[in-house]
Design an enzyme around this catalytic site. Structure first.
Site, mmCIF file in Angstrom:
data_model
loop_
_atom_site.group_PDB
_atom_site.id
_atom_site.type_symbol
_atom_site.label_atom_id
_atom_site.label_comp_id
_atom_site.label_asym_id
_atom_site.label_seq_id
_atom_site.Cartn_x
_atom_site.Cartn_y
_atom_site.Cartn_z
ATOM 1 N N ARG A 99 11.004 -1.056 11.384
ATOM 2 C CA ARG A 99 9.881 -0.864 12.311
ATOM 3 C C ARG A 99 9.875 -1.920 13.412
ATOM 4 O O ARG A 99 10.066 -3.089 13.150
ATOM 5 C CB ARG A 99 8.555 -0.932 11.536
ATOM 6 C CG ARG A 99 8.211 0.374 10.861
ATOM 7 C CD ARG A 99 7.086 0.224 9.871
ATOM 8 N NE ARG A 99 5.907 -0.436 10.403
ATOM 9 C CZ ARG A 99 4.769 -0.565 9.715
ATOM 10 N NH1 ARG A 99 4.666 -0.061 8.497
ATOM 11 N NH2 ARG A 99 3.750 -1.185 10.256
ATOM 12 N N ARG B 266 -0.999 -9.128 13.273
ATOM 13 C CA ARG B 266 -1.516 -8.086 12.376
ATOM 14 C C ARG B 266 -2.328 -8.708 11.251
ATOM 15 O O ARG B 266 -3.347 -8.154 10.824
ATOM 16 C CB ARG B 266 -0.363 -7.239 11.823
ATOM 17 C CG ARG B 266 0.155 -6.262 12.883
ATOM 18 C CD ARG B 266 1.583 -5.854 12.633
ATOM 19 N NE ARG B 266 1.760 -5.118 11.401
ATOM 20 C CZ ARG B 266 2.940 -4.945 10.816
ATOM 21 N NH1 ARG B 266 4.031 -5.444 11.349
ATOM 22 N NH2 ARG B 266 3.009 -4.260 9.707
ATOM 23 N N LYS C 89 0.827 -1.213 0.000
ATOM 24 C CA LYS C 89 0.000 0.000 0.000
ATOM 25 C C LYS C 89 0.858 1.258 0.000
ATOM 26 O O LYS C 89 0.646 2.166 -0.791
ATOM 27 C CB LYS C 89 -0.935 0.020 1.228
ATOM 28 C CG LYS C 89 -1.861 -1.176 1.334
ATOM 29 C CD LYS C 89 -2.768 -1.092 2.564
ATOM 30 C CE LYS C 89 -2.030 -1.113 3.886
ATOM 31 N NZ LYS C 89 -1.335 -2.383 4.190
ATOM 32 N N ARG D 95 -9.882 0.681 8.367
ATOM 33 C CA ARG D 95 -9.466 -0.677 8.721
ATOM 34 C C ARG D 95 -10.553 -1.425 9.470
ATOM 35 O O ARG D 95 -10.359 -2.583 9.818
ATOM 36 C CB ARG D 95 -8.235 -0.595 9.623
ATOM 37 C CG ARG D 95 -6.912 -0.910 8.910
ATOM 38 C CD ARG D 95 -5.798 -0.792 9.938
ATOM 39 N NE ARG D 95 -4.606 -1.493 9.581
ATOM 40 C CZ ARG D 95 -3.532 -0.940 9.010
ATOM 41 N NH1 ARG D 95 -3.543 0.329 8.673
ATOM 42 N NH2 ARG D 95 -2.463 -1.654 8.773
ATOM 43 N N ARG E 62 11.417 -5.583 5.199
ATOM 44 C CA ARG E 62 11.166 -4.149 4.996
ATOM 45 C C ARG E 62 12.063 -3.273 5.860
ATOM 46 O O ARG E 62 12.256 -3.511 7.041
ATOM 47 C CB ARG E 62 9.698 -3.846 5.338
ATOM 48 C CG ARG E 62 9.389 -2.357 5.427
ATOM 49 C CD ARG E 62 7.926 -2.055 5.307
ATOM 50 N NE ARG E 62 7.106 -2.587 6.375
ATOM 51 C CZ ARG E 62 5.778 -2.557 6.377
ATOM 52 N NH1 ARG E 62 5.112 -2.007 5.364
ATOM 53 N NH2 ARG E 62 5.101 -3.058 7.370
HETATM 54 P P1 ADP Z 1 2.208 -1.882 3.213
HETATM 55 O O1 ADP Z 1 2.203 -0.376 3.228
HETATM 56 O O2 ADP Z 1 0.998 -2.465 2.552
HETATM 57 O O3 ADP Z 1 2.460 -2.480 4.557
HETATM 58 P P2 ADP Z 1 4.789 -1.588 1.817
HETATM 59 O O4 ADP Z 1 4.502 -0.735 0.631
HETATM 60 O O5 ADP Z 1 5.486 -0.981 2.969
HETATM 61 O O6 ADP Z 1 3.433 -2.330 2.300
HETATM 62 O O7 ADP Z 1 5.602 -2.872 1.298
HETATM 63 C C1 ADP Z 1 6.077 -3.870 2.202
HETATM 64 C C2 ADP Z 1 7.484 -4.272 1.806
HETATM 65 O O8 ADP Z 1 7.440 -5.030 0.581
HETATM 66 C C3 ADP Z 1 8.435 -3.111 1.521
HETATM 67 O O9 ADP Z 1 9.737 -3.491 1.949
HETATM 68 C C4 ADP Z 1 8.388 -2.927 -0.001
HETATM 69 O O10 ADP Z 1 9.619 -2.435 -0.511
HETATM 70 C C5 ADP Z 1 8.124 -4.354 -0.474
HETATM 71 N N1 ADP Z 1 7.215 -4.422 -1.641
HETATM 72 C C6 ADP Z 1 6.157 -3.623 -1.919
HETATM 73 N N2 ADP Z 1 5.533 -4.028 -3.060
HETATM 74 C C7 ADP Z 1 6.220 -5.129 -3.508
HETATM 75 C C8 ADP Z 1 6.062 -6.012 -4.632
HETATM 76 N N3 ADP Z 1 5.069 -5.846 -5.533
HETATM 77 N N4 ADP Z 1 6.943 -7.024 -4.749
HETATM 78 C C9 ADP Z 1 7.945 -7.210 -3.833
HETATM 79 N N5 ADP Z 1 8.141 -6.410 -2.760
HETATM 80 C C10 ADP Z 1 7.290 -5.379 -2.581
HETATM 81 P P1 ADP Z 2 0.915 -2.035 7.658
HETATM 82 O O1 ADP Z 2 2.237 -2.000 7.021
HETATM 83 O O2 ADP Z 2 0.707 -3.179 8.608
HETATM 84 O O3 ADP Z 2 -0.227 -1.918 6.725
HETATM 85 P P2 ADP Z 2 0.538 0.598 8.942
HETATM 86 O O4 ADP Z 2 1.738 1.430 8.956
HETATM 87 O O5 ADP Z 2 -0.575 0.960 8.037
HETATM 88 O O6 ADP Z 2 1.007 -0.900 8.724
HETATM 89 O O7 ADP Z 2 -0.052 0.488 10.423
HETATM 90 C C1 ADP Z 2 0.765 0.117 11.521
HETATM 91 C C2 ADP Z 2 -0.113 -0.093 12.748
HETATM 92 O O8 ADP Z 2 -0.778 1.139 13.073
HETATM 93 C C3 ADP Z 2 -1.245 -1.102 12.603
HETATM 94 O O9 ADP Z 2 -0.798 -2.434 12.857
HETATM 95 C C4 ADP Z 2 -2.241 -0.606 13.651
HETATM 96 O O10 ADP Z 2 -1.843 -0.962 14.963
HETATM 97 C C5 ADP Z 2 -2.097 0.913 13.551
HETATM 98 N N1 ADP Z 2 -3.054 1.494 12.585
HETATM 99 C C6 ADP Z 2 -2.760 2.084 11.401
HETATM 100 N N2 ADP Z 2 -3.882 2.497 10.773
HETATM 101 C C7 ADP Z 2 -4.921 2.143 11.580
HETATM 102 C C8 ADP Z 2 -6.328 2.256 11.493
HETATM 103 N N3 ADP Z 2 -6.922 2.822 10.419
HETATM 104 N N4 ADP Z 2 -7.078 1.769 12.506
HETATM 105 C C9 ADP Z 2 -6.513 1.195 13.594
HETATM 106 N N5 ADP Z 2 -5.193 1.043 13.749
HETATM 107 C C10 ADP Z 2 -4.387 1.508 12.761
#
Ligand code: ADP
Ligand code: ADP
Ligand code: ZN
Length: 216
Positions: A161, A172, A13, A88, A127
């Site tokens: 993180r 999660r 995302k 969420r 990551r």
């Molecule tokens: P989210 O915000 O949904 O948690 P991230 O964008 O932070 O996900 O991506 C999670 C990890 O996977 C990061 O280290 C990112 O560089 C990597 N990543 C994101 N998209 C891809 C993909 N299509 N293929 C492989 N690795 C990816």
């Molecule tokens: P991810 O890479 O898991 O998608 P985020 O950075 O979006 O992680 O979120 C990290 C953490 O922050 C989540 O595991 C949750 O504890 C909290 N969080 C983020 N967005 C929300 C939301 N919309 N509602 C509740 N908790 C949230």
């Protein structure tokens, strides 16, 4: 344009939001990023959130809804926004609709990024991000062009993180399946949900998202 990116932790995302921001000039609003900023500042909300986040749970709806409400009305967000990690829960989705209706705005698309659990765990354990500019990398899938040096700003400091460990990730994922997945039928009912295959590489996923949005 208001776009929601929906998907489990590690689906991509944040990565895709960054690309959409560049392509469409939209603001990127990540509730996770805002919560991490609150933690870094040591605010009361940050202290409460840290405990929940490190345990892999969800921060209570009232706090995250308030965070979104505070931002979405700011002039910067007029051109549009990508919501990353919000809503969420069904309650967050319903409150968002009520909030948008009040300002005569509506959601253009909800993009669900689908990735299987094994791949998610690998993405999350690999990551890391630049400590200076925040750009995201991956030990397995996306290293900087020159190892140890950020592509964007040249920094050599990186961070990981505290909730990106295998044990917390399982929690999660559970929270995603139990509390977030029920939003999907809610958006299907409104005919705004689009699903993309997030298992492909970053560029392919971006291309598919762009083509979905261009059809709008
Ligand atoms: P989210 O915000 O949904 O948690 P991230 O964008 O932070 O996900 O991506 C999670 C990890 O996977 C990061 O280290 C990112 O560089 C990597 N990543 C994101 N998209 C891809 C993909 N299509 N293929 C492989 N690795 C990816
Ligand atoms: P991810 O890479 O898991 O998608 P985020 O950075 O979006 O992680 O979120 C990290 C953490 O922050 C989540 O595991 C949750 O504890 C909290 N969080 C983020 N967005 C929300 C939301 N919309 N509602 C509740 N908790 C949230
Ligand atoms: Zn950097």
């Amino acid at each position: 344009m208001i776009v929601i990116l929906l998907g489990p932790p590690g689906a991509g995302k944040g990565t895709q939001a960054q690309r959409l921001k560049e392509n469409y000039g939209l603001m990127h609003l990540s509730t996770g990023d805002i919560l991490r900023q609150e933690i870094a500042k040591g605010t009361e909300l940050g202290l409460k959130a840290k405990e929940v986040m490190d345990a892999g749970g969800l921060v209570p709806d009232e706090y995250v809804i308030k965070m979104i409400e505070d931002k979405i009305n700011q002039p910067d967000y007029k051109a549009g926004v990508i919501l990353d990690g919000f809503p969420r829960t069904t309650q967050q989705a319903i409150t968002l609709d009520e909030m948008l209706e009040q300002y005569n705005k509506k959601i253009d698309a909800v993009i669900e990024i689908k990735v299987d659990d094994e791949q998610l765990i690998k993405r999350i354990s690999g990551r890391y991000s630049c400590a200076e500019c925040g750009v995201c990398y991956n030990k397995y899938f996306k290293k900087p062009a020159e190892e140890g040096i950020c592509d964007v700003c040249g920094s050599t400091e990186f961070k990981h993180r505290s909730d990106d460990n295998e044990e917390t990730v399982k929690k999660r994922l559970e929270a995603y399946y139990k509390e977030t997945m029920p939003i999907i039928p809610y958006y299907v009912g409104k005919s705004i949900l689009k699903t993309v295959d997030g298992m492909r590489d970053i560029d392919e996923v971006s291309a598919e998202i762009n083509s979905l949005l261009e059809k709008k």
